[in-house]
Motif scaffolding. Sequence first.
Motif, PDB file in Angstrom:
ATOM      1  N   ASP A   1       6.566  12.484  -3.444  1.00 39.18           N
ATOM      2  CA  ASP A   1       6.273  13.316  -2.262  1.00 39.18           C
ATOM      3  C   ASP A   1       6.494  12.606  -0.937  1.00 39.18           C
ATOM      4  N   ALA A   2       7.436  11.702  -0.876  1.00 37.12           N
ATOM      5  CA  ALA A   2       7.721  11.025   0.395  1.00 37.12           C
ATOM      6  C   ALA A   2       9.119  10.423   0.326  1.00 37.12           C
TER       7      ALA A   2
ATOM      8  N   GLN B   1       0.346   8.617   3.813  1.00 34.91           N
ATOM      9  CA  GLN B   1      -1.010   8.155   4.133  1.00 34.91           C
ATOM     10  C   GLN B   1      -1.667   7.631   2.859  1.00 34.91           C
ATOM     11  N   TRP B   2      -2.700   6.792   3.048  1.00 40.43           N
ATOM     12  CA  TRP B   2      -3.358   6.208   1.875  1.00 40.43           C
ATOM     13  C   TRP B   2      -4.035   7.257   0.991  1.00 40.43           C
ATOM     14  N   ASP B   3      -4.416   8.415   1.607  1.00 40.41           N
ATOM     15  CA  ASP B   3      -5.184   9.383   0.828  1.00 40.41           C
ATOM     16  C   ASP B   3      -4.330  10.546   0.331  1.00 40.41           C
ATOM     17  N   GLN B   4      -2.987  10.406   0.425  1.00 37.79           N
ATOM     18  CA  GLN B   4      -2.136  11.493  -0.060  1.00 37.79           C
ATOM     19  C   GLN B   4      -1.893  11.399  -1.565  1.00 37.79           C
ATOM     20  N   ASN B   5      -1.500  10.217  -2.022  1.00 39.55           N
ATOM     21  CA  ASN B   5      -1.351  10.022  -3.462  1.00 39.55           C
ATOM     22  C   ASN B   5      -1.449   8.528  -3.781  1.00 39.55           C
TER      23      ASN B   5
ATOM     24  N   THR C   1      -8.685   7.058  -1.549  1.00 43.39           N
ATOM     25  CA  THR C   1      -7.417   6.646  -2.147  1.00 43.39           C
ATOM     26  C   THR C   1      -7.375   7.224  -3.566  1.00 43.39           C
ATOM     27  N   HIS C   2      -6.229   7.063  -4.245  1.00 45.43           N
ATOM     28  CA  HIS C   2      -6.064   7.746  -5.531  1.00 45.43           C
ATOM     29  C   HIS C   2      -5.639   6.806  -6.658  1.00 45.43           C
TER      30      HIS C   2
ATOM     31  N   ILE D   1      -1.413   2.453  -2.796  1.00 47.71           N
ATOM     32  CA  ILE D   1      -1.016   1.057  -3.071  1.00 47.71           C
ATOM     33  C   ILE D   1      -0.190   0.500  -1.914  1.00 47.71           C
ATOM     34  N   VAL D   2       0.616   1.358  -1.289  1.00 51.28           N
ATOM     35  CA  VAL D   2       1.413   0.895  -0.156  1.00 51.28           C
ATOM     36  C   VAL D   2       0.505   0.419   0.977  1.00 51.28           C
ATOM     37  N   TRP D   3      -0.509   1.220   1.268  1.00 51.88           N
ATOM     38  CA  TRP D   3      -1.428   0.822   2.347  1.00 51.88           C
ATOM     39  C   TRP D   3      -2.224  -0.416   1.986  1.00 51.88           C
TER      40      TRP D   3
END
Lengths: 200, 636
Positions: A58-59, A124-128, B246-247, A133-135
């Motif tokens: 999704d990015a 964003q950190w809370d998207q998936n 976070t997920h 992990i990227v953040w």
Amino acid sequence: MKEGVVLDLTDLPPHGLGTASLSWWGTLAFMLIEATGFALSIVVYLYLMSLAPRWPPDAPPPDLLPGTTLTVLLVASLFPNILLARWARDQDLRKVRIGLIIMSLIGIAPLVLRAFEFPAMHIQWDQNAYGSIVWVMLGLHTTHILTDLVETLVLTCLMFSRHGDNPRRFGDVSDNVMYWNFVVATWLPMYACLYWAPRL
Amino acid sequence: MTSRNAGALRDTAFDAAEIDRRLAAIWSTTPGVWGALATVDHKVIGRRYITTAFVFLALGGLLSLLMRLQLAQPEARFIGPDRYNQLFTMHGTNMMFLFAVPVMQAMAVYLVPLMVGTRNIAFPRLNAFSYWMYLAGGLLLWIAFVLDTGPDVGWFAYVPLSGPQYAAGKRADIWAQMITFTEVSALAVAVEIVVTVFKHRAPGMSLDRIPLFVWSMLVTSFVVILAMPAIMVASTALILDRLVETHFFNPAEGGDVLLWQHLFWFFGHPEVYIIFLPAVGMVSTIVATFTRRPVFGYLAMVMALIATGILAFGLWVHHMFVAGLPRLGESFFTASSMAIAVPAGLQIFCWLATIWAGRPIFTTPFLFAIGFIVTFVIGGLTGVMVASVPFDTQVHDTYFVVAHFHYVLVGGAVFPLLGALYYWFPKLTGRLMSETRGRWVFGLIFVGFNLTFFPMHILGLQGMPRRIYTYQPEMPWSGLNMFISLSAVILAGGFLLFFIDVIRSARTGAVASSNPWEASTLEWATSSPPPPYNFARLPVVGGLDPLSDRRDVLPVAAGLRVDRRELLVSSIVEATPEAREASSGDSIWPLLAAIATTATLIWSIFTPWAVVWGSIPIAIALIGWFWPKGVPEDES
């Protein structure tokens, strides 16, 4: 038990430098701990990647410009850093002071670039989980730049104080140089992972 | 700069009494509250660490008694399911993170500097900091428990049970943040031990002359350094999932619950060896002393320690055999799990050979070493059994596993630890423990332990799952459960007697000489307990057993300063002297840094901004800690 003197330590230097320095070994041990942390974060990234049907999910892949500029800057910073190591080894107070000021400025620059790097990830950190992990990877490395910067600033002040002209302090500068090399070295696999794994 | 040192006072200028007086003035902890808070003496901190860990052992033991009371009969109403969940989570968490790992490191904090013949641990202030962090983490967990916010998700806190969806409230956060406290302290001690062993060894203590306990702690410290970051990554990811959405562990958004199990057990399995390897070192020391001969196969023992440390990282998936992983992977981990029995078996045979060839003296420490060998072999055998996937699938999450790991952990680590305490008690306190009470303690604990835990194997084979708060009367488990609960009283009685013995011996035990066991390692070359500076003159080592080579005269080195805290830096391989180095004096800053860190970590359970604002006082404390104070220790 009676004691018999068989060895005289009088002529030993009153402070160990290089591999005889305790803080050098301590820094090395902490680098091993942190390197394990960095490696694990890359493992988590690759693990999540191996599970995902598409990567990145999704990015679009991150923009290359800020991260690559930062990488170039970090690699270039090794040059003055190694000069500083040389000056610290020669215990040249004036040059060490100049080197520390330069390295302080060089420590600030990647933080500015990092501010552009987070948005360049397009997630964003809370998207998936990819965003998470990227953040975390970027955050982990940013923390290292920040702590090294604070350490460099404090050392700079120290070298301008009355405590500066002391082999012990030059040893501290050498350890600080080594730690910055570590911060740069750990970034390279992180950079490859964050920017090029999504393009595979 | 050396010129600044030329006029410094050295021990070569004084007689023994004057050296002692001057060193005591430099190295002693100031009396009073301030001194107690600021001390960096490894012996004071080590004793504190050991005492605190044993307090947590007693508390964790009380929790297990409560569980045994509840399980003694079917459908008991003594404890409800929610409280029971907290009890077993607290018991496991407390025993692993607040007792087993810290107590082993604590023994090393006290003993390693003495055994390598130096005056303090490397980075003494970090040592003080690590104790305060450990204490704060322990208080956090127990205060939360008292407030009914104790974690209730099991000691390995599997997601999704511990995630935001199923664990509302702060219980799981308390668990995750307690991890941070204990790992920070464990990592700090590991670094200190590594540097102490590498750089502070007495002149002449080359790698092949390092005592086996010190070797075991060196290997353990490296395992800590490489394993603990995994649990910090895991618990941080868990807190982030819970706090800022976070997920990592959320399958709906690309996360994975098995990721938690991999990260946890990549730490969790080496953790077992972090607890076991020091115990191995203790047993080797005790066996050597009480058989009156060096341990058979020194090189093989060291190689076995290192091999165990490396293999420890290749076993973690055997905790996940029922998680549905690929067959090939499972086969690999079955093989590696069985392989680690090889170095363990090697060590057992070396000890047996030592006892066989020696003249064993059956003192309390030696009895515990024998008890260890018997119990650990049983635990090791069931370990080889559960390494097999089909068998593990059958007994997974049953009392068979509970029996197995208590045999390995209590038999493999607590028995040697108790033996070690009886053995080193004179060095810790200056008094001997009671041999009569000691035999009773060993007897009660050994018998009580086996009566309590052996039947659990059978319960597990009969299908009783672990972590259930009660069971129906129709199940064929009630007789054995009652038997186990009654046996637990014997075990608890043994521990009670042990604590009584410790307290009474510390007050009125027979006064110990410097070397009451006629042992051969360096900690026995100085008085019991040692003076603040450990050795008035640093010993010089000429063999593997420095005290048995030349019993009448101890070779020492002279030339250190007596007007600053000074010790020796030596080379890694040969331990040839490289430099005289200063050792940090007492400081309140480690405590302040620990308070600032504690406030930040607890606050961060509630808001991520705590990390931002909390970093300011932490930075101030650290700068205060490292800023030179113009003391002689800063000279170079």
